[in-house]
Design a protein around this motif. Structure first.
Motif, mmCIF file in Angstrom:
data_model
loop_
_atom_site.group_PDB
_atom_site.id
_atom_site.type_symbol
_atom_site.label_atom_id
_atom_site.label_comp_id
_atom_site.label_asym_id
_atom_site.label_seq_id
_atom_site.Cartn_x
_atom_site.Cartn_y
_atom_site.Cartn_z
ATOM 1 N N LEU A 94 -16.040 -10.189 8.554
ATOM 2 C CA LEU A 94 -17.203 -9.792 7.766
ATOM 3 C C LEU A 94 -16.913 -9.796 6.272
ATOM 4 O O LEU A 94 -15.777 -9.583 5.847
ATOM 5 C CB LEU A 94 -17.638 -8.375 8.159
ATOM 6 N N MET A 95 -17.945 -9.994 5.469
ATOM 7 C CA MET A 95 -17.854 -9.696 4.044
ATOM 8 C C MET A 95 -17.672 -8.190 3.911
ATOM 9 O O MET A 95 -18.235 -7.411 4.693
ATOM 10 C CB MET A 95 -19.129 -10.124 3.342
ATOM 11 N N MET A 96 -16.876 -7.757 2.922
ATOM 12 C CA MET A 96 -16.563 -6.329 2.790
ATOM 13 C C MET A 96 -16.762 -5.873 1.353
ATOM 14 O O MET A 96 -17.465 -6.517 0.590
ATOM 15 C CB MET A 96 -15.136 -6.078 3.272
ATOM 16 N N GLY A 97 -16.156 -4.751 0.996
ATOM 17 C CA GLY A 97 -16.324 -4.212 -0.343
ATOM 18 C C GLY A 97 -15.856 -5.168 -1.423
ATOM 19 O O GLY A 97 -16.596 -5.471 -2.371
ATOM 20 N N GLY A 124 -18.124 -9.158 -5.647
ATOM 21 C CA GLY A 124 -18.270 -10.518 -6.131
ATOM 22 C C GLY A 124 -19.693 -11.029 -6.066
ATOM 23 O O GLY A 124 -20.191 -11.638 -7.029
ATOM 24 N N VAL A 125 -20.367 -10.807 -4.947
ATOM 25 C CA VAL A 125 -21.725 -11.334 -4.780
ATOM 26 C C VAL A 125 -22.711 -10.627 -5.710
ATOM 27 O O VAL A 125 -23.577 -11.254 -6.326
ATOM 28 C CB VAL A 125 -22.183 -11.205 -3.309
ATOM 29 N N SER A 126 -22.570 -9.312 -5.822
ATOM 30 C CA SER A 126 -23.507 -8.551 -6.668
ATOM 31 C C SER A 126 -23.183 -8.663 -8.151
ATOM 32 O O SER A 126 -24.066 -8.545 -9.002
ATOM 33 C CB SER A 126 -23.499 -7.070 -6.268
ATOM 34 N N GLY A 127 -21.877 -8.881 -8.460
ATOM 35 C CA GLY A 127 -21.442 -8.846 -9.847
ATOM 36 C C GLY A 127 -21.518 -7.463 -10.432
ATOM 37 O O GLY A 127 -21.513 -7.285 -11.655
ATOM 38 N N LEU A 128 -21.550 -6.439 -9.551
ATOM 39 C CA LEU A 128 -21.841 -5.080 -10.013
ATOM 40 C C LEU A 128 -20.834 -4.043 -9.515
ATOM 41 O O LEU A 128 -20.199 -3.360 -10.311
ATOM 42 C CB LEU A 128 -23.246 -4.703 -9.554
ATOM 43 N N THR A 129 -20.704 -3.908 -8.182
ATOM 44 C CA THR A 129 -19.876 -2.846 -7.622
ATOM 45 C C THR A 129 -19.420 -3.206 -6.214
ATOM 46 O O THR A 129 -20.070 -4.007 -5.531
ATOM 47 C CB THR A 129 -20.650 -1.513 -7.571
ATOM 48 N N SER A 130 -18.325 -2.578 -5.791
ATOM 49 C CA SER A 130 -17.830 -2.760 -4.430
ATOM 50 C C SER A 130 -18.347 -1.681 -3.489
ATOM 51 O O SER A 130 -18.127 -1.751 -2.278
ATOM 52 C CB SER A 130 -16.287 -2.723 -4.420
ATOM 53 N N ASP A 131 -19.028 -0.688 -4.029
ATOM 54 C CA ASP A 131 -19.484 0.459 -3.257
ATOM 55 C C ASP A 131 -20.893 0.218 -2.716
ATOM 56 O O ASP A 131 -21.814 -0.077 -3.482
ATOM 57 C CB ASP A 131 -19.470 1.715 -4.137
ATOM 58 N N ALA A 132 -21.066 0.362 -1.397
ATOM 59 C CA ALA A 132 -22.369 0.107 -0.776
ATOM 60 C C ALA A 132 -23.454 1.024 -1.321
ATOM 61 O O ALA A 132 -24.621 0.616 -1.441
ATOM 62 C CB ALA A 132 -22.275 0.262 0.739
ATOM 63 N N ARG A 133 -23.091 2.259 -1.672
ATOM 64 C CA ARG A 133 -24.079 3.172 -2.227
ATOM 65 C C ARG A 133 -24.609 2.667 -3.560
ATOM 66 O O ARG A 133 -25.809 2.756 -3.859
ATOM 67 C CB ARG A 133 -23.458 4.568 -2.382
ATOM 68 N N GLY A 134 -23.715 2.112 -4.363
ATOM 69 C CA GLY A 134 -24.135 1.524 -5.633
ATOM 70 C C GLY A 134 -25.010 0.302 -5.429
ATOM 71 O O GLY A 134 -25.950 0.062 -6.202
ATOM 72 N N ILE A 135 -24.710 -0.472 -4.384
ATOM 73 C CA ILE A 135 -25.531 -1.641 -4.057
ATOM 74 C C ILE A 135 -26.952 -1.211 -3.713
ATOM 75 O O ILE A 135 -27.943 -1.778 -4.208
ATOM 76 C CB ILE A 135 -24.917 -2.421 -2.878
ATOM 77 N N LEU A 136 -27.079 -0.194 -2.863
ATOM 78 C CA LEU A 136 -28.403 0.265 -2.445
ATOM 79 C C LEU A 136 -29.185 0.862 -3.610
ATOM 80 O O LEU A 136 -30.394 0.641 -3.743
ATOM 81 C CB LEU A 136 -28.270 1.290 -1.316
ATOM 82 N N GLU A 138 -31.039 -8.252 -8.650
ATOM 83 C CA GLU A 138 -31.019 -9.413 -7.765
ATOM 84 C C GLU A 138 -29.669 -9.599 -7.080
ATOM 85 O O GLU A 138 -29.604 -9.955 -5.899
ATOM 86 C CB GLU A 138 -31.387 -10.671 -8.553
ATOM 87 N N GLY A 139 -28.579 -9.387 -7.807
ATOM 88 C CA GLY A 139 -27.254 -9.548 -7.226
ATOM 89 C C GLY A 139 -26.991 -8.545 -6.119
ATOM 90 O O GLY A 139 -26.420 -8.878 -5.069
ATOM 91 N N ALA A 140 -27.418 -7.296 -6.334
ATOM 92 C CA ALA A 140 -27.245 -6.269 -5.315
ATOM 93 C C ALA A 140 -28.070 -6.590 -4.072
ATOM 94 O O ALA A 140 -27.614 -6.420 -2.937
ATOM 95 C CB ALA A 140 -27.634 -4.900 -5.876
ATOM 96 N N THR A 141 -29.284 -7.077 -4.285
ATOM 97 C CA THR A 141 -30.151 -7.447 -3.160
ATOM 98 C C THR A 141 -29.536 -8.577 -2.358
ATOM 99 O O THR A 141 -29.533 -8.558 -1.117
ATOM 100 C CB THR A 141 -31.544 -7.862 -3.668
ATOM 101 N N LEU A 142 -28.977 -9.565 -3.042
ATOM 102 C CA LEU A 142 -28.332 -10.678 -2.342
ATOM 103 C C LEU A 142 -27.116 -10.200 -1.560
ATOM 104 O O LEU A 142 -26.904 -10.617 -0.409
ATOM 105 C CB LEU A 142 -27.922 -11.757 -3.349
ATOM 106 N N ALA A 143 -26.307 -9.310 -2.147
ATOM 107 C CA ALA A 143 -25.134 -8.782 -1.447
ATOM 108 C C ALA A 143 -25.545 -8.045 -0.177
ATOM 109 O O ALA A 143 -24.907 -8.183 0.873
ATOM 110 C CB ALA A 143 -24.355 -7.849 -2.372
ATOM 111 N N PHE A 144 -26.600 -7.260 -0.261
ATOM 112 C CA PHE A 144 -27.138 -6.548 0.909
ATOM 113 C C PHE A 144 -27.572 -7.537 1.986
ATOM 114 O O PHE A 144 -27.269 -7.357 3.176
ATOM 115 C CB PHE A 144 -28.323 -5.685 0.466
ATOM 116 N N GLU A 145 -28.275 -8.577 1.596
ATOM 117 C CA GLU A 145 -28.763 -9.560 2.555
ATOM 118 C C GLU A 145 -27.612 -10.312 3.215
ATOM 119 O O GLU A 145 -27.608 -10.527 4.437
ATOM 120 C CB GLU A 145 -29.704 -10.550 1.859
ATOM 121 N N VAL A 146 -26.639 -10.735 2.441
ATOM 122 C CA VAL A 146 -25.489 -11.466 2.994
ATOM 123 C C VAL A 146 -24.722 -10.585 3.973
ATOM 124 O O VAL A 146 -24.362 -11.014 5.078
ATOM 125 C CB VAL A 146 -24.561 -11.956 1.860
#
Length: 395
Positions: free
Chosen positions: A235-238, A274-286, A294-302
């Protein structure tokens, strides 16, 4: 008679979980977590006698070493040291050297060092915990429990790579699998929840955290898992890429990248980060998704798409399936991620019970799908208890 405790140290790539486990009741007398290592908000929290405390880790150097030093001081301050009979350590990769838990000796440390290249984010961190505990508690027996051990029951068709067999014979290159203590524990708890003997139960266990893996458990034994020769696979991970066309590595090397640059990127600068360009933390992605990033949304989708693909592909390993188990920090707590994954599995009959899914968070377990259909459930993992039990059995 004085209580007997096991101090469990689970030193991960970006966190350090710890617990003092009562060997009679199985309860955690003290439990805590150091998290967000390498980030500005690195911190350590713990719970003792119902009271919770949290402090920042201000050391600008090695956050693992700083957290372990704080843990040793905490155990001493709380007066728990004299009742601790053993220290149990989680070690990620045992290669083919370790197929079960062992007492730690100088030779054990050398053997762990010999395979640490297979888990570059974890084994060095595990060894930090071992060395600090040996120095702090020199008279106590200490035990190493390996994430790879549970997966030693995989058949050859599952662990053999599609490469020249001489590479396995010469270098032991094969699928090993990780998160073994977690997959072992939650499968046993899931069998209890369904009132079914573990040797007659089959699950797909989905451990989602900064590291993530899926494991197929047939009649109580691991028969396949998504991580491979190292924790970089699957799987893709943090911060890890997960499965990747190996041709990408050749391509980057020909472009002038060094080997270290390539694998530093795949291990530490990919995944959510890497995908989000923002953070490795899932809470930050959400959180960023809600703001339209957009980067966070793409990371969530992937991420959710890949998890669902692994779950569905692992159906081929089983004759029957008693349930999908979500566990790990993300798997136990992230309602949007679980909901999205279940949505991808609708063709297989999975229907989310939204109220039950919302209730099964923050330490609560439960079935999160509608009655009458295939079962998905949440089981909070307890790797520390497994480690403590192994430590007790060995001493």
């Amino acid at each position: 008679m004085a209580n007997k405790f096991v101090l469990v140290i689970n030193s991960g790539s970006s966190s350090l979980k710890f617990a003092v486990i009562d060997t009679i009741s199985g309860e955690a007398v003290l439990s805590g977590l150091g998290e967000c290592f390498g980030l500005e908000d690195s911190r350590m929290s713990w719970k003792y006698q119902g009271e919770k405390k949290e402090v920042a880790i201000t050391d600008e150097g090695n956050h693992h070493q700083a957290a372990i030093s704080m843990l040793v001081d905490l155990v001493n301050e709380l007066g728990l040291t004299e009742n601790i009979v053993s220290v149990g350590h989680r070690v990620v990769h045992g290669g083919e050297t370790f197929t079960k838990s062992v007492l730690i000796t100088e030779q054990t440390i050398k053997d762990i060092e010999a395979v640490q290249d297979l888990a570059p984010l974890h084994n060095p961190a595990n060894l930090l915990g071992i060395r600090a505990a040996l120095e702090a508690f020199p008279s106590l027996p200490q035990v190493a429990v390996f994430d790879t051990a549970f997966h030693q029951t995989m058949p050859a068709k599952a662990f053999t790579g599609g490469i020249a067999h001489e590479l396995y014979e010469k270098y032991a290159i094969r699928r090993y699998g990780f998160h073994g203590t977690s997959h072992f524990y939650v499968s046993r708890e899931a069998a209890k929840m369904l009132d079914k003997p573990i040797d007659k139960a089959s699950f797909i266990s989905v451990h989602l955290g900064n590291g993530a893996s899926v494991c197929v458990i047939k009649d109580g034994q691991s028969v396949d898992t998504s991580m491979g020769f190292t924790p970089l696979a699957g799987l893709m991970m943090g911060t890890r890429s997960g499965d990747l066309d190996p041709g990408v590595i050749e391509f980057l090397l020909k472009k002038g990248w060094t080997q270290d640059e390539v694998f530093d990127t795949l291990n530490k600068k990919s995944g959510f980060l890497g995908v989000s360009g923002l953070t490795s933390d899932a809470r930050g992605i959400l959180d960023a998704m809600e703001e339209g990033h957009e980067g966070a949304t793409l990371a969530f989708e992937v991420f959710t798409y890949r998890v669902a693909k692994f779950i569905s592909s692992y159906m081929v390993c089983l004759d029957s399936l008693d349930g999908i188990i979500f566990t790990g920090g993300i798997g136990e707590n992230s309602l949007p991620i679980r909901s999205k994954i279940l949505g991808y599995l609708k063709l297989l009959g999975y229907k989310e019970d939204k109220a039950a899914n919302e209730a099964a968070r923050f330490g609560a377990s439960g079935i999160i799908t509608e009655d009458g259909g295939p079962i998905a459930m949440v089981i909070p993992t307890n790797e520390e208890l497994v480690i403590a039990q192994d430590a007790v059995s060995l001493i």
